[in-house]
Design an enzyme around this catalytic site. Sequence first.
Site, mmCIF file in Angstrom:
data_model
loop_
_atom_site.group_PDB
_atom_site.id
_atom_site.type_symbol
_atom_site.label_atom_id
_atom_site.label_comp_id
_atom_site.label_asym_id
_atom_site.label_seq_id
_atom_site.Cartn_x
_atom_site.Cartn_y
_atom_site.Cartn_z
ATOM 1 N N SER A 34 0.134 -8.602 6.169
ATOM 2 C CA SER A 34 -1.136 -7.530 6.533
ATOM 3 C C SER A 34 -2.399 -8.527 6.342
ATOM 4 O O SER A 34 -2.583 -9.461 7.243
ATOM 5 C CB SER A 34 -1.053 -6.518 5.698
ATOM 6 O OG SER A 34 -2.212 -5.420 6.099
ATOM 7 N N ASP A 58 -5.926 -6.356 11.859
ATOM 8 C CA ASP A 58 -5.652 -7.145 11.109
ATOM 9 C C ASP A 58 -4.572 -8.108 11.312
ATOM 10 O O ASP A 58 -3.986 -8.079 12.667
ATOM 11 C CB ASP A 58 -5.197 -6.492 9.710
ATOM 12 C CG ASP A 58 -4.069 -5.486 9.619
ATOM 13 O OD1 ASP A 58 -3.759 -5.051 11.042
ATOM 14 O OD2 ASP A 58 -3.612 -5.192 8.778
ATOM 15 N N ASP A 87 -1.145 -7.728 11.070
ATOM 16 C CA ASP A 87 -0.088 -7.173 11.600
ATOM 17 C C ASP A 87 -0.184 -6.022 12.650
ATOM 18 O O ASP A 87 0.623 -5.422 12.988
ATOM 19 C CB ASP A 87 1.000 -6.811 10.781
ATOM 20 C CG ASP A 87 0.548 -5.867 9.836
ATOM 21 O OD1 ASP A 87 -0.728 -5.697 9.246
ATOM 22 O OD2 ASP A 87 1.236 -4.832 9.336
ATOM 23 N N ASP A 126 -1.901 -3.151 12.224
ATOM 24 C CA ASP A 126 -1.878 -1.749 11.666
ATOM 25 C C ASP A 126 -3.089 -1.212 11.398
ATOM 26 O O ASP A 126 -3.139 0.125 10.954
ATOM 27 C CB ASP A 126 -0.454 -1.481 10.815
ATOM 28 C CG ASP A 126 -0.704 -1.839 9.709
ATOM 29 O OD1 ASP A 126 -1.555 -2.733 9.390
ATOM 30 O OD2 ASP A 126 -0.124 -1.761 8.836
#
Length: 487
Positions: free
Chosen positions: A109, A246, A248, A250
């Site tokens: 993340s 960010d 990834d 999400d």
Amino acid sequence: MPAGRRLGDIAAGAGAGFGTSGVRGLVTSLTPGLCRAYTGAFLAMPGSLPLALLIGYDLRPSSPAIAAACHDAARRLGIPTVNAGVLPTPALAFAAEKLGVPAIMVTGSHIPFDRNGLKFYRAEGEISKQDEGLILAAEAPWPLDDSSPAALPPADPAPLSLYAARYRSAFAPDALSGMRIGIYEHSSAARDLLHELFRALGAETLPLARSEGFVAIDTEAVRDEDRALALAWAAAHRLDAIVTTDGDADRPLIADETGRWLRGDTLGLLCARELRAGTVVTPVNSTTALESCGLFAEVRRTRIGSPHVIAGMQGARHHPVVGFEANGGFLLASPASLGAGVLDPLPTRDAVLPMLLVLQAARRLHVPLSQLLSGLPARFTFSGRLQDVDPSACQALLAAAEASAAGMERLFGGTPAAIDRSDGLRATLASGDILHIRLSGNAPELRCYAEAASAEAAERLCGSCLQRLAGLLSGTPSSLASPRLTG
């Protein structure tokens, strides 16, 4: 045959256990053997093995090798795998739901590139905290098999295509017509998708700052350089908005036409208003404007982390049901009509939906993005963090504060009028301002969230609290390193 050991004990020894959401640890801790063990325990958790497994990953340099170990573990169990390649975490979760199979996302993340992690999805959605307990209780072969896995199979573009189609079918093809949007690409797993999708909905997009190395963007603690970049880009390119995510993808980050980044909880409030939500579920660190605005039949507060928000959305009576976190990640628990079509639920953090909702709202109302905030209660939040802290020293500091009124006064710089202990220590001060201090579940960071009647006051309040915390920690004998302050 090797003897077995409880996976939770192995993970604790390696320093790669479950955090706020998913497994997190140093790359050196996430060995092929440990990744195989986690994959095997996850796949065996329902009691019968699934028909297939989807695996995706972000652009961290360590992610393909970790993904290869997960593929290898599934194959050893006789489970076919699909390499979804680099894609946003919510895209993988959406594909898993549509295809009726579980999925594993390899991502750290927003945390630094020397760390990474695993996120697990049932076909029904993100695993719960109870599921995490079942995985940790599983028995794994010991010693672990740390042999190098086979190379990844070719990537299948279908999972990402399903995700893009979700938005193209729900939003009108001219939803963003006439808008000029900067895409801060860096190393986001959504950097190419955002151009494709926004252009398909009528926008002109401008690529900004693509990076070959990994950039750890934290949407809750925006770096000073990213604040300066957005201001410069907005001034130079006449943009209606700047968007990024960010690593990834999400968690969204959106700047208005002036280059000022919107806070994630304010973004969530705007999206909930746009969807005419009946129930809003959000952690305790989101703005209290949610309650005072009077727009929603019910506001439910939870601990920080998407599993807690997902649990809080269950059983809600007022529809549509939405959730979001202060990092901007938006969750949709019930179908939502958007005029052009109905958007299916996606009860995991998503970055694309909140972007599209606020941009469409600005275009529909013929106002700049900054004016969407007018009429909302004057409650502003700001957050920052101390990085590279010793978690045990932070725990000792918080415990000492709990032990006496004087300790609380030292921690918060005054006597709190009320304390919420549901997730860390959240103090309402006599002024009505709020300070919230908690140890991160994902990285060695001490986080501070502030709320005040103006954006400038919230930033000052957070900054002074972080300076005070840094001073208190530097005087703690067990502190291993001088913390770094970012906000």
